[in-house]
Design a protein around this motif. Structure first.
Motif, PDB file in Angstrom:
ATOM      1  N   ILE A  43       0.847  -1.177   0.000  1.00  0.00           N
ATOM      2  CA  ILE A  43       0.000   0.000   0.000  1.00  0.00           C
ATOM      3  C   ILE A  43       0.890   1.236   0.000  1.00  0.00           C
ATOM      4  CG2 ILE A  43      -1.724   1.330   1.278  1.00  0.00           C
ATOM      5  CD1 ILE A  43      -2.832  -1.280   2.357  1.00  0.00           C
ATOM      6  N   ASN A  44       0.680   2.106  -0.992  1.00  0.00           N
ATOM      7  CA  ASN A  44       1.464   3.320  -1.112  1.00  0.00           C
ATOM      8  C   ASN A  44       0.528   4.474  -1.462  1.00  0.00           C
ATOM      9  OD1 ASN A  44       3.239   5.165  -3.262  1.00  0.00           O
ATOM     10  ND2 ASN A  44       4.384   4.542  -1.448  1.00  0.00           N
ATOM     11  N   SER A  45       0.532   5.528  -0.642  1.00  0.00           N
ATOM     12  CA  SER A  45      -0.350   6.694  -0.842  1.00  0.00           C
ATOM     13  C   SER A  45      -1.810   6.285  -0.944  1.00  0.00           C
ATOM     14  CB  SER A  45       0.072   7.466  -2.100  1.00  0.00           C
ATOM     15  OG  SER A  45       1.402   7.924  -1.979  1.00  0.00           O
ATOM     16  N   GLY A  46      -2.200   5.291  -0.153  1.00  0.00           N
ATOM     17  CA  GLY A  46      -3.586   4.844  -0.126  1.00  0.00           C
ATOM     18  C   GLY A  46      -3.961   3.864  -1.209  1.00  0.00           C
ATOM     19  N   ASN A  47      -3.045   3.597  -2.144  1.00  0.00           N
ATOM     20  CA  ASN A  47      -3.327   2.672  -3.239  1.00  0.00           C
ATOM     21  C   ASN A  47      -2.715   1.303  -2.948  1.00  0.00           C
ATOM     22  OD1 ASN A  47      -4.619   4.666  -4.879  1.00  0.00           O
ATOM     23  ND2 ASN A  47      -2.585   5.480  -5.382  1.00  0.00           N
ATOM     24  N   GLU A  48      -3.527   0.268  -3.123  1.00  0.00           N
ATOM     25  CA  GLU A  48      -3.063  -1.096  -2.895  1.00  0.00           C
ATOM     26  C   GLU A  48      -2.670  -1.755  -4.204  1.00  0.00           C
ATOM     27  OE1 GLU A  48      -4.935  -4.153  -0.042  1.00  0.00           O
ATOM     28  OE2 GLU A  48      -5.570  -4.869  -2.032  1.00  0.00           O
ATOM     29  N   ARG A  49      -1.473  -2.351  -4.213  1.00  0.00           N
ATOM     30  CA  ARG A  49      -1.007  -3.110  -5.375  1.00  0.00           C
ATOM     31  C   ARG A  49      -0.769  -4.556  -4.953  1.00  0.00           C
ATOM     32  NH1 ARG A  49       1.784  -0.270  -9.306  1.00  0.00           N
ATOM     33  NH2 ARG A  49       1.960  -2.307 -10.336  1.00  0.00           N
ATOM     34  N   ILE A  50      -1.262  -5.480  -5.747  1.00  0.00           N
ATOM     35  CA  ILE A  50      -1.119  -6.902  -5.449  1.00  0.00           C
ATOM     36  C   ILE A  50       0.156  -7.435  -6.097  1.00  0.00           C
ATOM     37  CG2 ILE A  50      -2.202  -9.173  -5.596  1.00  0.00           C
ATOM     38  CD1 ILE A  50      -3.693  -7.118  -3.906  1.00  0.00           C
ATOM     39  N   CYS A  51       0.893  -8.250  -5.359  1.00  0.00           N
ATOM     40  CA  CYS A  51       2.107  -8.882  -5.878  1.00  0.00           C
ATOM     41  C   CYS A  51       1.863 -10.373  -6.058  1.00  0.00           C
ATOM     42  CB  CYS A  51       3.278  -8.671  -4.913  1.00  0.00           C
ATOM     43  SG  CYS A  51       3.797  -6.975  -4.795  1.00  0.00           S
ATOM     44  N   ARG A  52       2.106 -10.845  -7.247  1.00  0.00           N
ATOM     45  CA  ARG A  52       1.912 -12.255  -7.583  1.00  0.00           C
ATOM     46  C   ARG A  52       3.237 -12.856  -8.048  1.00  0.00           C
ATOM     47  NH1 ARG A  52      -2.728  -9.480  -9.396  1.00  0.00           N
ATOM     48  NH2 ARG A  52      -4.638 -10.211  -8.368  1.00  0.00           N
ATOM     49  N   PRO A  53       3.285 -14.181  -8.253  1.00  0.00           N
ATOM     50  CA  PRO A  53       4.555 -14.811  -8.663  1.00  0.00           C
ATOM     51  C   PRO A  53       5.176 -14.126  -9.882  1.00  0.00           C
ATOM     52  CG  PRO A  53       2.978 -16.486  -8.064  1.00  0.00           C
ATOM     53  CD  PRO A  53       2.237 -15.177  -8.013  1.00  0.00           C
ATOM     54  N   GLY A  54       6.470 -13.794  -9.754  1.00  0.00           N
ATOM     55  CA  GLY A  54       7.187 -13.125 -10.825  1.00  0.00           C
ATOM     56  C   GLY A  54       7.252 -11.628 -10.676  1.00  0.00           C
ATOM     57  N   ASP A  55       6.632 -11.066  -9.616  1.00  0.00           N
ATOM     58  CA  ASP A  55       6.634  -9.614  -9.418  1.00  0.00           C
ATOM     59  C   ASP A  55       7.810  -9.177  -8.549  1.00  0.00           C
ATOM     60  OD1 ASP A  55       4.386  -9.351 -10.920  1.00  0.00           O
ATOM     61  OD2 ASP A  55       3.025  -8.937  -9.256  1.00  0.00           O
ATOM     62  N   LEU A  56       8.537  -8.186  -9.043  1.00  0.00           N
ATOM     63  CA  LEU A  56       9.583  -7.513  -8.281  1.00  0.00           C
ATOM     64  C   LEU A  56       9.026  -6.194  -7.765  1.00  0.00           C
ATOM     65  CD1 LEU A  56      12.586  -8.060 -10.709  1.00  0.00           C
ATOM     66  CD2 LEU A  56      12.636  -8.718  -8.294  1.00  0.00           C
ATOM     67  N   THR A  57       9.267  -5.897  -6.493  1.00  0.00           N
ATOM     68  CA  THR A  57       8.823  -4.626  -5.911  1.00  0.00           C
ATOM     69  C   THR A  57      10.022  -3.917  -5.309  1.00  0.00           C
ATOM     70  OG1 THR A  57       6.671  -5.587  -5.386  1.00  0.00           O
ATOM     71  CG2 THR A  57       7.253  -3.522  -4.289  1.00  0.00           C
ATOM     72  N   LEU A  58      10.227  -2.665  -5.710  1.00  0.00           N
ATOM     73  CA  LEU A  58      11.357  -1.875  -5.226  1.00  0.00           C
ATOM     74  C   LEU A  58      10.840  -0.615  -4.557  1.00  0.00           C
ATOM     75  CD1 LEU A  58      14.503  -1.523  -5.222  1.00  0.00           C
ATOM     76  CD2 LEU A  58      14.219  -0.212  -7.336  1.00  0.00           C
ATOM     77  N   LEU A  59      11.247  -0.382  -3.306  1.00  0.00           N
ATOM     78  CA  LEU A  59      10.855   0.813  -2.552  1.00  0.00           C
ATOM     79  C   LEU A  59      12.082   1.663  -2.269  1.00  0.00           C
ATOM     80  CD1 LEU A  59       8.359  -1.064  -2.076  1.00  0.00           C
ATOM     81  CD2 LEU A  59       8.145   0.009   0.163  1.00  0.00           C
ATOM     82  N   LYS A  60      11.955   2.972  -2.557  1.00  0.00           N
ATOM     83  CA  LYS A  60      13.055   3.905  -2.325  1.00  0.00           C
ATOM     84  C   LYS A  60      13.231   4.179  -0.832  1.00  0.00           C
ATOM     85  CE  LYS A  60      13.613   7.539  -4.837  1.00  0.00           C
ATOM     86  NZ  LYS A  60      13.411   8.810  -5.569  1.00  0.00           N
ATOM     87  N   PRO A  61      14.428   4.612  -0.430  1.00  0.00           N
ATOM     88  CA  PRO A  61      14.632   5.040   0.959  1.00  0.00           C
ATOM     89  C   PRO A  61      13.664   6.160   1.330  1.00  0.00           C
ATOM     90  CG  PRO A  61      16.740   4.809  -0.157  1.00  0.00           C
ATOM     91  CD  PRO A  61      15.684   4.661  -1.210  1.00  0.00           C
ATOM     92  N   GLY A  62      13.127   6.086   2.541  1.00  0.00           N
ATOM     93  CA  GLY A  62      12.209   7.115   3.026  1.00  0.00           C
ATOM     94  C   GLY A  62      10.772   6.910   2.621  1.00  0.00           C
ATOM     95  N   THR A  63      10.478   5.901   1.792  1.00  0.00           N
ATOM     96  CA  THR A  63       9.108   5.623   1.371  1.00  0.00           C
ATOM     97  C   THR A  63       8.361   4.896   2.485  1.00  0.00           C
ATOM     98  OG1 THR A  63       9.784   5.427  -0.944  1.00  0.00           O
ATOM     99  CG2 THR A  63       7.653   4.467  -0.342  1.00  0.00           C
ATOM    100  N   PRO A  64       7.190   5.395   2.911  1.00  0.00           N
ATOM    101  CA  PRO A  64       6.405   4.676   3.919  1.00  0.00           C
ATOM    102  C   PRO A  64       6.146   3.240   3.454  1.00  0.00           C
ATOM    103  CG  PRO A  64       5.495   6.860   3.576  1.00  0.00           C
ATOM    104  CD  PRO A  64       6.541   6.659   2.511  1.00  0.00           C
ATOM    105  N   GLN A  65       6.328   2.283   4.357  1.00  0.00           N
ATOM    106  CA  GLN A  65       6.195   0.880   3.998  1.00  0.00           C
ATOM    107  C   GLN A  65       4.999   0.253   4.708  1.00  0.00           C
ATOM    108  OE1 GLN A  65       9.913  -1.149   4.680  1.00  0.00           O
ATOM    109  NE2 GLN A  65      11.085   0.282   3.412  1.00  0.00           N
ATOM    110  N   HIS A  66       4.112  -0.316   3.915  1.00  0.00           N
ATOM    111  CA  HIS A  66       2.947  -1.031   4.428  1.00  0.00           C
ATOM    112  C   HIS A  66       2.690  -2.186   3.471  1.00  0.00           C
ATOM    113  CE1 HIS A  66      -1.605  -0.934   5.696  1.00  0.00           C
ATOM    114  NE2 HIS A  66      -1.039  -2.111   5.874  1.00  0.00           N
ATOM    115  N   TYR A  67       2.999  -3.383   3.921  1.00  0.00           N
ATOM    116  CA  TYR A  67       2.819  -4.548   3.058  1.00  0.00           C
ATOM    117  C   TYR A  67       2.521  -5.778   3.903  1.00  0.00           C
ATOM    118  CZ  TYR A  67       7.807  -5.266   4.191  1.00  0.00           C
ATOM    119  OH  TYR A  67       9.005  -5.420   4.838  1.00  0.00           O
ATOM    120  N   GLY A  68       1.946  -6.795   3.251  1.00  0.00           N
ATOM    121  CA  GLY A  68       1.597  -8.012   3.974  1.00  0.00           C
ATOM    122  C   GLY A  68       0.986  -9.036   3.042  1.00  0.00           C
TER     123      GLY A  68
END
Length: 257
Positions: A43-68
């Motif tokens: 979840i970033n800026s209120g938007n939820e993105r789903i991660c499925r097999p084969g997905d890479l997710t990269l978060l920059k330093p200082g970015t609020p982190q909310h995942y599960g």
């Protein structure tokens, strides 16, 4: 794992649907995850993105982190926190959160192998463990940069991988088409539209490029190199060499020497 004044952490998680991580202020380092099985969410800026097999997710330093993990799912993923010394991140889009889907099975396997090496090297903590981890991480970041900068159909990527992997073997377009789920005619059309070359031209160019390297840097003769790179006929080899380099192999060797 601590190295001087910055952090390099990696791991492999298999989490049930009760798993969640929240860091409202983010972290001072980068976070990269690669989903192997199941589903997770970011979840970033209120938007939820789903991660499925084969997905890479990269978060920059200082970015609020909310995942599960998504409800009624298990999320299996590998991850790494790494410092900002990796200049390859500059090649990627300037986004707080980047989610990139890797469709090519061979590229997925390559990324998974790189993560596995990172995990093993960081656990073994040999003399050059950080340099080895850095090398594996850079491989993944460069793959991501290549994927974001060049939009090539995943099926064409897979065929290119198969051509490079099986360069020395006889290649049948029918077999390649079956592997990527296309008809031979559709594959041939899509391949040329994507690369500018036919499949056979691309294969022959790969072979000739490898032959050039061998002629320049080994003591093997042109006739030996011909068979080393997959040609079954020397005349065909010389014709292809002339097509791509404007001269025959013997002239090329004389000029280089």
């Amino acid at each position: 794992m601590i190295f001087d004044d910055f952090t390099f952490l990696s791991g492999h998680f298999i989490e049930q649907d009760t798993y969640v991580t929240k860091r409202p202020q983010g972290r001072s380092d980068w976070l990269l995850t690669f989903t192997l099985e199941g589903e997770g969410y970011f979840i970033n800026s209120g938007n939820e993105r789903i991660c499925r097999p084969g997905d890479l997710t990269l978060l920059k330093p200082g970015t609020p982190q909310h995942y599960g993990t998504k409800k009624d799912h298990t999320w299996q993923f590998v991850w790494v926190h790494f410092p900002s010394i990796f200049t390859e991140t500059n090649l990627l889009p300037d986004e707080e959160q980047l989610i990139l889907t890797i469709e090519s099975e061979s590229i997925r396997e390559r990324i998974h192998r790189a993560f596995t090496r990172m995990l093993e090297d960081s656990r073994e903590r040999g003399e050059y463990w950080f340099e080895l981890c850095s090398s594996s991480l850079r491989e993944i970041l460069l793959i991501m940069a290549q994927k974001t900068n060049t939009k090539v159909d995943a099926r064409i990527e897979e065929v290119l991988h198969l051509l490079s992997q099986q360069m020395r073997q006889p290649i049948r377009i029918e077999d390649l088409a079956q592997t990527v789920g296309l008809s031979p005619s559709r594959l041939s059309h899509l391949f040329k539209a994507s690369t500018g070359y036919s499949i056979i031209d691309t294969l022959n160019r790969m072979r000739i490029q490898q032959a050039v390297l061998m002629l320049e840097h080994t003591g093997r003769s042109a006739s030996e190199v011909c068979y080393d790179v997959g040609f079954q006929n020397y005349n065909h080899f010389t014709n292809q060499f002339r097509k791509w380099y404007g001269m025959n192999p013997s002239t090329f060797m004389k000029e280089r020497r």
